[in-house]
Structures are given as structure tokens and as C-alpha cells.
Design an enzyme around this catalytic site. Structure first.
Site: not given
Lengths: 459, 256
Positions: A269, A377
């Protein structure tokens, strides 16, 4: 997956203000991007705006598709008046993220602790082919690292594939893909989940009732997510889907692989968002150039929005969505990718998360600003906490510690976003805190607290 | 060991604190953030103190009972000191935050005062401390078993719940006192907080002699409560008025 707090790709050119970023999802019209003007006051407001928007910048814009060039000017004027609200606003948006993340984690932990199905070892996904049943520690470690490499490569490939598809405008393909994924998630996984819950509590249900329930749940879910629906219902569905995905991950990822994958995903990420050639960044930039929403996907939205179509140009001209896109776009995509890959290739039970939420292209003129968060998330936070609940020797302290760590990571990420005003990945900080607290609480704090409890000492 | 025990103990331990939260914290986003951050700071202090204790235990002989007990006592005292150190660090952080909030606000005053922050921070510390002490016990209370079957006290759950409640309250009041001491440079207030914390933890060494640990702790809690109330601007008149249900207009609101 990764939540990227992306800033408009032109981050170098202008100071990113939530408003401006949101506005100019795409290329900022020269006139509208008066960040220079706004800079002084925006600088401070941004800090807090960013905080609440968490990545309000570009990706969302691209997504929200409301690239409104005309808005910046209006925004500037509004900024002054609303400055005093920004602080409370900022904190409010952090809470708007806390609540759904907490709910998702609560659902996952409650399921893990009560339904034994999700903690039973019953095979693995084909993305993690190496088994961890080996007796030697070195071999086990090696297998988990190999599993991680495979999983991350799959994710990278899917992300790149998605970026390519998007670049060549294969929208129909992407849409069909996402709808298929959400169908599978809403019907198949819900059916399995309901079956296991009924088994756990020994409740009998006939097939007719089951069909009725699942059909209604799934149909309403599809409508809410892909079209229009009451906001809270939509939010509830998105939370449910994230929880279901997280549960699938918890069940099918072998233990050590899960932890290594969580760590690797955070690093990926970080790289994908901050590197200039990162796929996420490229995706967002492309979307911005085209001045259109990337594509509907799974984004949790906390504000009232009325849905506009996907690449609707009028929407774009309206006032900017005040939603802060926490890398929703990017997250979505990446998430879609990974999720989709899994669903496609692996067996029926593989996760197929991310559905596009076309309906999320919203615009709020007068309505309160909302916050958006990518479902990736939610999923990875819940995987961490769920794994902690499942494997931490029956200890609730570890789960609680991971929960607090993740919330604080989320808070810090939003704060950093406000400070740096550029695309920031949201997973790394929370996952790092979560991992650190998991291992340290499980190995250090637990013996200490257990010994204290046995003597009934209090600290 | 039934649902009754579970609910009873959880409400004894967390009822007042949750009531405080519900009525004063959950409506304000900023306070919720400060609460969670306070819980985080307490957690970090616990982590570090467990690390120290763990190292000490691993470096020593596990069979030596008195040594282990001594190490545990040392661990407790070290943990108390570390918690107070982290309370100080949290105070520093909140001070900086207030300056930031003031800078960002339009009218030059922060939406939340340092006294409110002190209260919420103390509550955050207390809730986390209470949760860590009590949650595993509550989970066990749900399952089958008999308390004290091996000769230990049968009041284990109940006294743990009461002790947790008093610790949560104490942390809240200590927060107020400590921050006030830091604000007004009255170091003796901070020393008093550290001292009382050490005393209360030390009193628990007398468990299962609950008379020796619970009653003094409650007395200390009432004393600290009165002190914190006075420091927050309260006075007996306010108290009487509020008990009589009247609004006091002239005196400042306690707590900010």
C-alpha cells in the site's frame, strides 16, 4: 486493501485543500485551482479538513466524478465562514470513521467467538498453496513467506489489469465484474454465514424461509449498493459485506501467512500510493485526467448523498461532494482487483468482495459533508482484529489492544493526511500498530496480567 | 457463574464509567478521540512495563516463589510509575493539541478546555485499565465453574468488579488532579497522585484480605473525588444546589 489517501495528482502544483481536491477530481481548471489564494487560510483548514476527509483528495474526486471546476471559487468564500467548523468537523469525521470500523470489527469478533466454523481449518485458498502443517519452524516460515509472495503478486497483477482495463475504457467489463462479485458476496457468502450461525445456535430453518430471507437480503443489498437506497441501509450492507469478506479471509488464510500478508499488504500500500509509478496513483491520475469517476466500487460513505449516475456530467458541475474520499477510489479498485481475482480463480468460496457502488457518486450541496472509506480498509482491519480474537489463546485483552491500536492508527493517518496534504496510504500505520500490539500483548502483557489476576493485584 | 454474575459484575465494574461516558463523552467527537488516545497511552505504558517484568522473570529462576512474587511486586510498582509518566506525556501532547486547536479556531479559544481534557484523559486511562483487569474475568464468568473451589476466596468476581470500579474512578480523578498540577506548576499535586496510585496498588497486595484493600481504596477515592471537585471549581453550595435540583447561575460550571 489499501486505502489511499490520494491527493489530486497535481499535488505538486497546488496545495491540496479538501475542497479543491474534491473539486478537481481531474485536471484542475486553471481558474478554479486557486490554491495559491487559498493557501494561507487553506493551510490551516486543510489540516483539519484533511483530517476529516482522510484523503479527500483526488481519488475520491475522480470517483465522485464531481470534478467541479467552478466550485473552488465558491469554496474559497465558504471556507472563511466555515473555518470555525473545521475543527469540530475534523473530529466529527474521524468519529464517522470510527463508528463503522468499530461495528465491522464487533461483527467479526462476535462471529469468530461464537461460530466455530470460522476458526476451523478447512482448506486454503489457491492463492496460498503452501501448507503450514510442517513441523519445522523454518519450513513454516518459508511457506508463509511464499504464500505471501503469491498473494501479493496476484493482487499486483489484478491491480495492473484493472488499471489497463480502465485506461482502455473497458467500462462494461469492469461493471459486469463488480456486479458479479457483489452477487456472489451477497448471496453465496450470506447463505453460508447464515447456515453456520443457525448451526451454532441449533435453530432449524426450512429451505423456503431460507430462500425468502436470503433472496430479500441479497436483492435489497444489490439495490442499495449499486443503485439507490436509504443511507443507513447502504452503510449497514457495506459493513456486512466487509465483515463477510474478512471472515472468509480469517478462515482460509493459514495463521502465519495471514500475519505476513497483513504486513506485506501495508508495505505494498505504501509503495503503490507513494511511488510515482504506483498502479494506484496511475489509476487515480488517469481518472482525474478524464474527469470522471474511476468506477463504482465499494466505498463506505457516511454522508447523505443522492445518487447520480456514473459518469454523469451534470453531477460534476454541481457543487462538490463534500465527501472526503479516503482513497476510496484506489482502495476500491485495488480491492476489487484482489477480491475479484480470488473469486474468479479460486473455488466458489473464494472471496469476491468489492462491488461497485455506482450510487456513491454523489454530490452534496448543502448537506453535511461526509467521509468515505474504502472497504478494503474495513476488511483488513477486521481481519487483524478477528485473527487476534481467533488465535490469541482465548484472551480478550489482545483483541481489545488491537482494536485500540487500529483506531489510533486511523486517527493518526487522518492527521498525517491533514499535515502532508498528499496521497497517503491508510493501511500501514493502523496495521503496523495492530501487529505490534498483537504480538506484544499476546507474548508480554498476557503473562503479566494473568499473573496479576491470579494474585488479584491491581496496577 | 451464570449470566447473572456476568451482568452483575460488568455493571458494577463499568456501569458508572459508562454512564460518565454516555453523558459527557460520546456526544463530542473531540472527547471521544481524546478518550481513545488516553486508552492508547495507558496501553503503551502497560506494554513497556510488561516488557520489563517479562525480562526480569525470564532472567530469574522460575522455581523460586518468593523471588517471583518479589518480581511481581516490583513489576506492579514500576508499572504504576510508568503509567504516571505516560500521563505526563499525554498531558504534554494535549497541551500542544490545545495550542493547535486555538490556532485553528476562529475566535481564538479552543473548543475544549484543558480541564475537560483532563477529565476525559483520566477516564480513558481508567476505562482501559479497568477493561484489561476485568474483561477476561467476565469472559470466564460466562462459562461453567465454581468460584473458590480450591480454597480461594468465593468473592473473587465481586471484589474484582468493585476494585475495577474504584480504579476507574481513581484514574479519572487522578487525571484531573495531575493535569491541574501540571497546569499550575504545583508539583506536589502530581506527587500526591503518584503517591496515592502507589498506595492503592500496594493495598491490593493484601488481597484476599478485602477489608484491607477495598475499604481504604474507596476512602481514598472519595477523598480524591472531593479534591478534584474543588480543583475543578466546585463548591459545597453548588453541590447542594445540584442535589436540590436547582441551577446555579453565578458559580462556574465545575469541570470547565
Amino acid at each position: 486493501m489499501m486505502i489511499i489517501f490520494m491527493n489530486s495528482s497535481d499535488s505538486e502544483e497546488e496545495a491540496c485543500n479538501e475542497r479543491t481536491s474534491l473539486i478537481s477530481a481531474d485536471s484542475p481548471p486553471a481558474a478554479s485551482y486557486q490554491d495559491g489564494l487559498q493557501a494561507p487560510e487553506a493551510a490551516e483548514t486543510q489540516t483539519y479538513r484533511k483530517r476529516r476527509t482522510g484523503g479527500s483528495c483526488s481519488p475520491s474526486d475522480a470517483d465522485g466524478g464531481n470534478s467541479d471546476s467552478g466550485i473552488p471559487v465558491r469554496e474559497i468564500a465558504v471556507d472563511d465562514k466555515e473555518e470555525e467548523l473545521t475543527l469540530k468537523y475534523g473530529a466529527k469525521h474521524v468519529i464517522m470513521l470510527f463508528v463503522p470500523v468499530t461495528l465491522c470489527m464487533v461483527v467479526v469478533v462476535a462471529t469468530i467467538k461464537s461460530v466455530r466454523f470460522y476458526t476451523e481449518k478447512n482448506g486454503q485458498l489457491i492463492y496460498t498453496p503452501f501448507s503450514e502443517d510442517t513441523p519445522s519452524v523454518g519450513q513454516r516460515l518459508l511457506n508463509s513467506v511464499l504464500n505471501t509472495i503469491i498473494m501479493i503478486s496476484v493482487i499486483i497483477v489484478m491491480t495492473v489489469f484493472l488499471v489497463v482495463l480502465y485506461k482502455y475504457r473497458c467500462y462494461k467489463f469492469i461493471h459486469g465484474w463488480l456486479i458479479l462479485s457483489s452477487l456472489m458476496l451477497l448471496f453465496l457468502f450470506t447463505y453460508i454465514y447464515l447456515g453456520e450461525v443457525l448451526k451454532t445456535y441449533n435453530v432449524a430453518m426450512d429451505y423456503l424461509t431460507l430462500f425468502f430471507v436470503i433472496w430479500n437480503f441479497g436483492a435489497v443489498g444489490m439495490i442499495c449498493i449499486h443503485w439507490k437506497g436509504p443511507l443507513h441501509l447502504q452503510q449497514a450492507y457495506l459493513i456486512m459485506i466487509s465483515a463477510l469478506m474478512a471472515l472468509v479471509f480469517i478462515k482460509y488464510l493459514p495463521e502465519w501467512s495471514a500475519w505476513v500478508i497483513l504486513g506485506a499488504i501495508s508495505i505494498y500500500d505504501l509503495i503503490a500510493v507513494l511511488c510515482p509509478r504506483g498502479p494506484l496513483r496511475m489509476l487515480v491520475e488517469t481518472a482525474q485526467e478524464r474527469n470522471e469517476p474511476i468506477f463504482p466500487a465499494l466505498i463506505y460513505s457516511s454522508a447523505m448523498v443522492w445518487t447520480v449516475g456514473m459518469a454523469k456530467q451534470d453531477a460534476a458541475s454541481r457543487s462538490l461532494t463534500q465527501q472526503t474520499w479516503d482513497s476510496a477510489e484506489d482502495v476500491r479498485e485495488i480491492h476489487d482487483n484482489s477480491a475479484y481475482v480470488e473469486s474468479e480463480i479460486s473455488e466458489a468460496r473464494s472471496p469476491a468482495p468489492t462491488h461497485p457502488t455506482t450510487s456513491l457518486l454523489e454530490d452534496l450541496e448543502e448537506e453535511e459533508r461526509g467521509v468515505k472509506l474504502g472497504l478494503g480498509d474495513f476488511i483488513f482491519y477486521s481481519v487483524l482484529v478477528g485473527k487476534a480474537a481467533a488465535t490469541a489463546s482465548g484472551d480478550w485483552n489482545t483483541t481489545l489492544a488491537c482494536f485500540v491500536a487500529i483506531l489510533i492508527g486511523l486517527c493518526l493517518t487522518l492527521l498525517l493526511l491533514a499535515v502532508f496534504k498528499k496521497a497517503l496510504p491508510a493501511l500501514p500505520i493502523s496495521i503496523t500498530f495492530g501487529l505490534v500490539f498483537y504480538f506484544s500483548t499476546d507474548n508480554l502483557v498476557r503473562p503479566f496480567m494473568d499473573t496479576l489476576a491470579s494474585h488479584q493485584f491491581y496496577i | 457463574m451464570t449470566l447473572a454474575v456476568f451482568f452483575g459484575c460488568s455493571f458494577i465494574a463499568f456501569g458508572p464509567a459508562l454512564g460518565l461516558c454516555l453523558f459527557s463523552v460520546v456526544r463530542e467527537p473531540l472527547r471521544v478521540i481524546i478518550l481513545v488516545a488516553g486508552a492508547f497511552f495507558w496501553l503503551v505504558s502497560l506494554l513497556l512495563s510488561s516488557l520489563v517484568w517479562f525480562i526480569a522473570v525470564k532472567a530469574s529462576d522460575p522455581g523460586d516463589e518468593p523471588l517471583q512474587k518479589g518480581l511481581l511486586i516490583f513489576g506492579v510498582l514500576f508499572s504504576v510509575l510508568l503509567q504516571e509518566a505516560f500521563r505526563f506525556l499525554y498531558y504534554k501532547l494535549l497541551r500542544k493539541a490545545i495550542e493547535g486547536l486555538v490556532a485553528l479556531s476562529e475566535d481564538g479559544c479552543s473548543p475544549i478546555s484543558i480541564q475537560q481534557m483532563a477529565y476525559v484523559a483520566g477516564l480513558g486511562f481508567g476505562l482501559m485499565s479497568g477493561a484489561f483487569s476485568m474483561i477476561n474475568l467476565l469472559a470466564d464468568a460466562l462459562g461453567p465453574g465454581t468460584v473458590g473451589i480450591h480454597g480461594d476466596s468465593q468473592l473473587y468476581f465481586l471484589t474484582s468488579a468493585f476494585m475495577t470500579m474504584v480504579m476507574i474512578f481513581l484514574h479519572t480523578f487522578w487525571g484531573i488532579l495531575f493535569f491541574h498540577g501540571c497546569e499550575t506548576q504545583r508539583w506536589w499535586e502530581m506527587v500526591a497522585v503518584i503517591f496515592t496510585h502507589l498506595i492503592v496498588s500496594g493495598l491490593t497486595f493484601w488481597n484476599p484480605l478485602y477489608l484491607g484493600s477495598l475499604i481504604p481504596s474507596y476512602l481514598l477515592m472519595f477523598a480524591t473525588a472531593a479534591w478534584a471537585y474543588v480543583l475543578s471549581g466546585g463548591c459545597t453550595q453548588n453541590l447542594l444546589r445540584s442535589l436540590q435540583g436547582q441551577q446555579s447561575e453565578t458559580s462556574p460550571q465545575p469541570g470547565s
